[in-house]
Design an enzyme around this catalytic site. Structure first.
Site, PDB file in Angstrom:
ATOM      1  N   PRO A 164       0.704  -1.254   0.134  1.00 29.78           N
ATOM      2  CA  PRO A 164       0.156  -0.055  -0.083  1.00 29.78           C
ATOM      3  C   PRO A 164       0.841   1.417  -0.017  1.00 29.78           C
ATOM      4  O   PRO A 164       1.854   1.455   0.741  1.00 29.78           O
ATOM      5  CB  PRO A 164      -0.990  -0.236   1.318  1.00 29.78           C
ATOM      6  CG  PRO A 164      -0.094  -0.975   2.275  1.00 29.78           C
ATOM      7  CD  PRO A 164       0.711  -1.916   1.285  1.00 29.78           C
ATOM      8  N   ASN A 165       0.316   2.209  -0.848  1.00 25.65           N
ATOM      9  CA  ASN A 165       0.688   3.427  -0.853  1.00 25.65           C
ATOM     10  C   ASN A 165       2.003   3.754  -1.501  1.00 25.65           C
ATOM     11  O   ASN A 165       2.620   4.812  -1.906  1.00 25.65           O
ATOM     12  CB  ASN A 165       1.080   4.181   0.419  1.00 25.65           C
ATOM     13  CG  ASN A 165      -0.473   4.413   1.297  1.00 25.65           C
ATOM     14  OD1 ASN A 165      -1.280   4.866   0.720  1.00 25.65           O
ATOM     15  ND2 ASN A 165      -0.493   3.783   2.372  1.00 25.65           N
ATOM     16  N   ARG A 224       4.770  10.974  -2.428  1.00 25.74           N
ATOM     17  CA  ARG A 224       4.639  10.812  -1.053  1.00 25.74           C
ATOM     18  C   ARG A 224       5.702  11.090  -0.179  1.00 25.74           C
ATOM     19  O   ARG A 224       6.737  10.352  -0.225  1.00 25.74           O
ATOM     20  CB  ARG A 224       4.187   9.219  -0.966  1.00 25.74           C
ATOM     21  CG  ARG A 224       3.962   8.726   0.308  1.00 25.74           C
ATOM     22  CD  ARG A 224       4.129   7.302   0.090  1.00 25.74           C
ATOM     23  NE  ARG A 224       3.791   6.592   1.530  1.00 25.74           N
ATOM     24  CZ  ARG A 224       4.072   5.447   1.990  1.00 25.74           C
ATOM     25  NH1 ARG A 224       4.681   4.724   1.214  1.00 25.74           N
ATOM     26  NH2 ARG A 224       4.004   5.218   3.130  1.00 25.74           N
ATOM     27  N   TYR A 241      10.925   9.350   1.277  1.00 29.79           N
ATOM     28  CA  TYR A 241      11.056   8.035   0.325  1.00 29.79           C
ATOM     29  C   TYR A 241      11.675   8.413  -0.921  1.00 29.79           C
ATOM     30  O   TYR A 241      11.874   7.765  -1.725  1.00 29.79           O
ATOM     31  CB  TYR A 241       9.620   7.675   0.129  1.00 29.79           C
ATOM     32  CG  TYR A 241       9.010   7.055   1.196  1.00 29.79           C
ATOM     33  CD1 TYR A 241       9.386   5.728   1.778  1.00 29.79           C
ATOM     34  CD2 TYR A 241       7.643   7.580   1.942  1.00 29.79           C
ATOM     35  CE1 TYR A 241       8.598   5.191   2.956  1.00 29.79           C
ATOM     36  CE2 TYR A 241       6.988   7.096   3.004  1.00 29.79           C
ATOM     37  CZ  TYR A 241       7.826   6.158   3.507  1.00 29.79           C
ATOM     38  OH  TYR A 241       7.042   5.554   4.707  1.00 29.79           O
ATOM     39  N   ASN A 272       8.244  -5.394  -0.770  1.00 30.19           N
ATOM     40  CA  ASN A 272       7.982  -4.177   0.378  1.00 30.19           C
ATOM     41  C   ASN A 272       6.482  -4.133   0.488  1.00 30.19           C
ATOM     42  O   ASN A 272       5.803  -3.583  -0.458  1.00 30.19           O
ATOM     43  CB  ASN A 272       8.595  -2.885  -0.415  1.00 30.19           C
ATOM     44  CG  ASN A 272       8.489  -1.664   0.442  1.00 30.19           C
ATOM     45  OD1 ASN A 272       8.004  -1.751   1.454  1.00 30.19           O
ATOM     46  ND2 ASN A 272       9.037  -0.722  -0.011  1.00 30.19           N
ATOM     47  N   ALA A 290       2.935  -0.572   4.895  1.00 30.59           N
ATOM     48  CA  ALA A 290       2.677  -0.555   6.134  1.00 30.59           C
ATOM     49  C   ALA A 290       2.085  -1.861   6.497  1.00 30.59           C
ATOM     50  O   ALA A 290       1.977  -2.189   7.845  1.00 30.59           O
ATOM     51  CB  ALA A 290       1.409   0.283   6.434  1.00 30.59           C
ATOM     52  N   HIS A 342       4.097  -4.085   9.277  1.00 30.62           N
ATOM     53  CA  HIS A 342       3.875  -3.899  10.737  1.00 30.62           C
ATOM     54  C   HIS A 342       2.715  -4.609  11.205  1.00 30.62           C
ATOM     55  O   HIS A 342       2.245  -4.408  12.241  1.00 30.62           O
ATOM     56  CB  HIS A 342       4.027  -2.603  11.028  1.00 30.62           C
ATOM     57  CG  HIS A 342       5.057  -1.981  10.153  1.00 30.62           C
ATOM     58  ND1 HIS A 342       6.355  -2.176  10.298  1.00 30.62           N
ATOM     59  CD2 HIS A 342       5.275  -0.966   9.591  1.00 30.62           C
ATOM     60  CE1 HIS A 342       7.013  -1.571   9.356  1.00 30.62           C
ATOM     61  NE2 HIS A 342       6.267  -0.786   9.001  1.00 30.62           N
ATOM     62  N   ASP A 385       1.813 -15.482   6.583  1.00 30.76           N
ATOM     63  CA  ASP A 385       1.470 -16.970   6.123  1.00 30.76           C
ATOM     64  C   ASP A 385       1.558 -17.196   4.531  1.00 30.76           C
ATOM     65  O   ASP A 385       2.061 -18.294   4.367  1.00 30.76           O
ATOM     66  CB  ASP A 385      -0.295 -17.097   6.446  1.00 30.76           C
ATOM     67  CG  ASP A 385      -0.031 -17.331   8.111  1.00 30.76           C
ATOM     68  OD1 ASP A 385       0.893 -17.184   8.874  1.00 30.76           O
ATOM     69  OD2 ASP A 385      -1.647 -17.317   8.573  1.00 30.76           O
ATOM     70  N   GLU A 407      13.053  -8.985   1.937  1.00 29.88           N
ATOM     71  CA  GLU A 407      12.242  -7.871   2.517  1.00 29.88           C
ATOM     72  C   GLU A 407      12.769  -6.632   2.142  1.00 29.88           C
ATOM     73  O   GLU A 407      14.019  -6.360   2.665  1.00 29.88           O
ATOM     74  CB  GLU A 407      11.901  -8.177   4.049  1.00 29.88           C
ATOM     75  CG  GLU A 407      10.964  -6.932   4.468  1.00 29.88           C
ATOM     76  CD  GLU A 407      10.808  -7.336   6.078  1.00 29.88           C
ATOM     77  OE1 GLU A 407      11.011  -8.328   6.631  1.00 29.88           O
ATOM     78  OE2 GLU A 407      10.269  -6.302   6.654  1.00 29.88           O
ATOM     79  N   HIS A 456      12.775  -2.451   2.510  1.00 30.46           N
ATOM     80  CA  HIS A 456      12.221  -1.102   2.777  1.00 30.46           C
ATOM     81  C   HIS A 456      12.906   0.197   2.535  1.00 30.46           C
ATOM     82  O   HIS A 456      14.302   0.158   2.483  1.00 30.46           O
ATOM     83  CB  HIS A 456      11.924  -0.966   4.338  1.00 30.46           C
ATOM     84  CG  HIS A 456      11.207  -1.927   4.764  1.00 30.46           C
ATOM     85  ND1 HIS A 456       9.799  -2.046   4.780  1.00 30.46           N
ATOM     86  CD2 HIS A 456      11.394  -3.085   5.542  1.00 30.46           C
ATOM     87  CE1 HIS A 456       9.109  -2.966   5.299  1.00 30.46           C
ATOM     88  NE2 HIS A 456      10.206  -3.840   5.684  1.00 30.46           N
ATOM     89  N   SER A 466      12.990   3.307   3.400  1.00 29.41           N
ATOM     90  CA  SER A 466      13.402   3.844   4.649  1.00 29.41           C
ATOM     91  C   SER A 466      14.119   3.004   5.478  1.00 29.41           C
ATOM     92  O   SER A 466      13.883   1.683   5.477  1.00 29.41           O
ATOM     93  CB  SER A 466      12.220   4.701   5.127  1.00 29.41           C
ATOM     94  OG  SER A 466      11.424   3.833   5.703  1.00 29.41           O
ATOM     95  N   ARG A 493      12.861   5.051  12.782  1.00 29.66           N
ATOM     96  CA  ARG A 493      11.540   5.930  12.488  1.00 29.66           C
ATOM     97  C   ARG A 493      10.634   5.369  13.832  1.00 29.66           C
ATOM     98  O   ARG A 493      11.100   5.021  14.751  1.00 29.66           O
ATOM     99  CB  ARG A 493      10.739   5.597  11.184  1.00 29.66           C
ATOM    100  CG  ARG A 493      11.503   5.964  10.105  1.00 29.66           C
ATOM    101  CD  ARG A 493      11.259   5.625   8.677  1.00 29.66           C
ATOM    102  NE  ARG A 493       9.606   6.594   8.525  1.00 29.66           N
ATOM    103  CZ  ARG A 493       8.786   6.258   7.782  1.00 29.66           C
ATOM    104  NH1 ARG A 493       9.114   5.194   6.874  1.00 29.66           N
ATOM    105  NH2 ARG A 493       7.781   6.940   7.725  1.00 29.66           N
TER     106      ARG A 493
HETATM  107  C1  DQA Z   1       8.115   1.274   3.847  1.00 27.46           C
HETATM  108  C2  DQA Z   1       8.113   1.482   5.533  1.00 27.46           C
HETATM  109  C3  DQA Z   1       6.800   1.307   6.165  1.00 27.46           C
HETATM  110  O1  DQA Z   1       6.807   1.536   7.552  1.00 27.46           O
HETATM  111  C4  DQA Z   1       5.729   2.193   5.657  1.00 27.46           C
HETATM  112  O2  DQA Z   1       4.445   1.970   6.035  1.00 27.46           O
HETATM  113  C5  DQA Z   1       5.911   2.075   4.053  1.00 27.46           C
HETATM  114  C6  DQA Z   1       7.044   1.976   3.183  1.00 27.46           C
HETATM  115  C7  DQA Z   1       9.484   1.513   3.245  1.00 27.46           C
HETATM  116  O3  DQA Z   1       9.633   1.295   2.087  1.00 27.46           O
HETATM  117  O4  DQA Z   1      10.419   2.300   3.785  1.00 27.46           O
HETATM  118  O5  DQA Z   1       4.609   2.327   3.401  1.00 27.46           O
HETATM  119  O6  DQA Z   1       7.755  -0.213   3.728  1.00 27.46           O
END
Ligand code: DQA
Length: 142
Positions: free
Chosen positions: A7-8, A15, A20, A71, A74, A77, A84, A95, A97, A99, A104
């Site tokens: 998401p996002n 954003r 980012y 990635n 959110a 978390h 699963d 995995e 990220h 950031s 954070r």
């Molecule tokens: C993220 C870090 C997550 O905490 C956040 O919710 C994201 C992006 C990152 O790529 O740094 O959407 O996965």
């Protein structure tokens, strides 16, 4: 290899650029495709803002893919469902990220999906995706 974004991440570039960066998801995809060509591997991309759609894509990719870069945004978390699905896929997972989640808010310090991953890359921006592709291609060549 399957490169999944949660998401996002479709909002990259617009954003919170101070966190980012200014690259868009299309830029990240382009860089991954160039790296995949260099490594001689195939990549498929998928982004969704919906947890179930990500679960469906992981399940669908189980046979067709050799490894997963994810990635989960959110959902990292919050999502036992993604953990699963990744475990059920029985594929090597990295995995990623953009950031450094450990720098954070404390709610970002825990990842539900890390137990399914061979490795985690955080804080290196979009370069993290390229490092993940390199690591997985090396792992599969062993
Ligand atoms: C993220 C870090 C997550 O905490 C956040 O919710 C994201 C992006 C990152 O790529 O740094 O959407 O996965």
């Amino acid at each position: 290899m399957l490169v999944l974004n949660g998401p996002n991440l479709n909002m990259l570039g617009k954003r919170q650029p101070e966190i980012y960066g200014r690259e868009t998801l299309a830029d990240v995809e382009k860089a991954c495709r160039a790296e995949a060509d260099r490594l001689g591997i195939k990549v498929e991309f998928f982004q969704s803002n919906h947890e179930g759609a990500l679960v469906d894509r992981i399940q669908a990719g189980r046979e067709a893919n050799a490894a997963i870069v994810i990635n989960a945004g959110a959902y990292t978390h919050t999502s036992v469902a993604l953990l699963d699905a990744l475990n059920a896929a029985e594929l090597p997972v990295v995995e990623v990220h953009l950031s450094n989640i450990y720098k954070r808010e404390s709610f970002r310090h825990h990842s539900y999906i890390s137990p399914a991953a061979v490795g985690v890359i955080a804080g290196l921006g979009s370069h993290g995706y390229l490092l993940a592709l390199q690591a997985l291609s090396r792992l599969l060549a062993r």
